[in-house]
Design a protein around this motif. Structure first.
Motif, PDB file in Angstrom:
ATOM      1  N   THR A  54       5.123  -8.969  -0.900  1.00 21.68           N
ATOM      2  CA  THR A  54       4.560  -7.701  -1.377  1.00 21.68           C
ATOM      3  C   THR A  54       5.183  -6.493  -0.678  1.00 21.68           C
ATOM      4  O   THR A  54       5.359  -5.435  -1.279  1.00 21.68           O
ATOM      5  CB  THR A  54       3.039  -7.680  -1.186  1.00 21.68           C
ATOM      6  OG1 THR A  54       2.487  -8.814  -1.855  1.00 21.68           O
ATOM      7  CG2 THR A  54       2.429  -6.411  -1.760  1.00 21.68           C
ATOM      8  N   TYR A  63      -0.810  -4.353   0.538  1.00 18.69           N
ATOM      9  CA  TYR A  63      -0.341  -5.574   1.196  1.00 18.69           C
ATOM     10  C   TYR A  63      -1.492  -6.044   2.077  1.00 18.69           C
ATOM     11  O   TYR A  63      -1.885  -5.360   3.019  1.00 18.69           O
ATOM     12  CB  TYR A  63       0.910  -5.287   2.032  1.00 18.69           C
ATOM     13  CG  TYR A  63       1.301  -6.389   2.997  1.00 18.69           C
ATOM     14  CD1 TYR A  63       1.404  -7.711   2.569  1.00 18.69           C
ATOM     15  CD2 TYR A  63       1.568  -6.114   4.331  1.00 18.69           C
ATOM     16  CE1 TYR A  63       1.756  -8.725   3.449  1.00 18.69           C
ATOM     17  CE2 TYR A  63       1.927  -7.123   5.221  1.00 18.69           C
ATOM     18  CZ  TYR A  63       2.016  -8.424   4.774  1.00 18.69           C
ATOM     19  OH  TYR A  63       2.367  -9.416   5.657  1.00 18.69           O
ATOM     20  N   ASP A 119      -4.111  -8.765  -2.491  1.00 18.52           N
ATOM     21  CA  ASP A 119      -2.708  -8.539  -2.155  1.00 18.52           C
ATOM     22  C   ASP A 119      -1.941  -8.158  -3.419  1.00 18.52           C
ATOM     23  O   ASP A 119      -2.176  -8.716  -4.489  1.00 18.52           O
ATOM     24  CB  ASP A 119      -2.109  -9.808  -1.545  1.00 18.52           C
ATOM     25  CG  ASP A 119      -0.677  -9.608  -1.095  1.00 18.52           C
ATOM     26  OD1 ASP A 119      -0.417  -8.620  -0.382  1.00 18.52           O
ATOM     27  OD2 ASP A 119       0.174 -10.417  -1.481  1.00 18.52           O
TER      28      ASP A 119
END
Length: 188
Positions: A54, A63, A119
């Motif tokens: 990410t 993230y 995420d």
DNA sequence: GGCACGATTGCT
DNA sequence: GCAATCGTGCCT
């Protein structure tokens, strides 16, 4: 970005059986992670793995990672694709609908119910985003070494932990001037 | 498959 | 000061 985010409001919209609840917190503490050079970053040396993927993605996304097998930490990806930089959100000052502590990256995620499922979440979506409050209280900028990255050598000394010194909700005070962690290396 | 360890927190 | 707790990264 770590500086720009201070004073902004983080909004977390939680869907509940009785309707959405909007949690709001003023961002009062951040840390910058400037991989791949920064040895304190998960993306140090360009380390690109399933976890850090990410960070290498487009900016404006969350993230989120699990730390010590116990807590989650929320970051904003801040640089263009393939440049793995992020800002860790370390503390919020409660503004609305926040129960529990929000000073500290793990506690903050617990109060906002944020985990690995968030995420790569788009921060321009309607679930998690920042807004600039009207009548914004001025930020009294403070800076110090980042927390918990002693292993990163010289990078650990960089003053990339930023906070609003006027807030009582920062996770811990800045090191005292003259203390080991705040002392500048001086050529002798 | 094994193993060391962490961008933290809470309790002694 | 240190245990908790488990996914990750790296090695065999």
């Amino acid at each position: 970005m770590a500086r720009e985010l201070l004073g902004l409001h983080l909004v977390r919209v939680r869907r509940t059986p009785t309707g959405p609840i909007e949690q709001v917190g003023r961002i009062v503490e951040t840390e910058a992670y400037l991989g791949p050079d920064d040895l304190a970053a998960h993306s140090a040396r360009g380390r690109r793995t399933p976890r850090t993927e990410t960070m290498f993605g487009p900016p404006g996304h969350a993230y989120v990672y699990l730390i010590y097998g116990v807590h989650h930490c929320l970051n904003f990806v801040t640089a263009e694709r393939d440049v793995p930089q992020a800002v860790l959100i370390r503390a919020l000052e409660p503004i609305a609908n926040l129960v529990g502590r929000t000073s500290g990256p793990g506690l903050l995620c617990k109060s906002l119910d944020i985990d690995r499922s968030h995420d790569a979440l788009d921060l321009l979506g309607d679930e998690l985003f920042v807004v600039r409050p009207t009548g914004q209280r001025p930020v009294e900028l403070g800076a110090g070494p980042r927390i918990g990255v002693e292993y990163a050598g010289a990078w650990a000394k960089k003053p990339w932990r930023l906070l609003d010194q006027s807030s009582t909700f920062i996770s811990r005070p800045l090191p005292k001037a003259g203390s080991r962690s705040s002392r500048r290396r001086v050529r002798g």
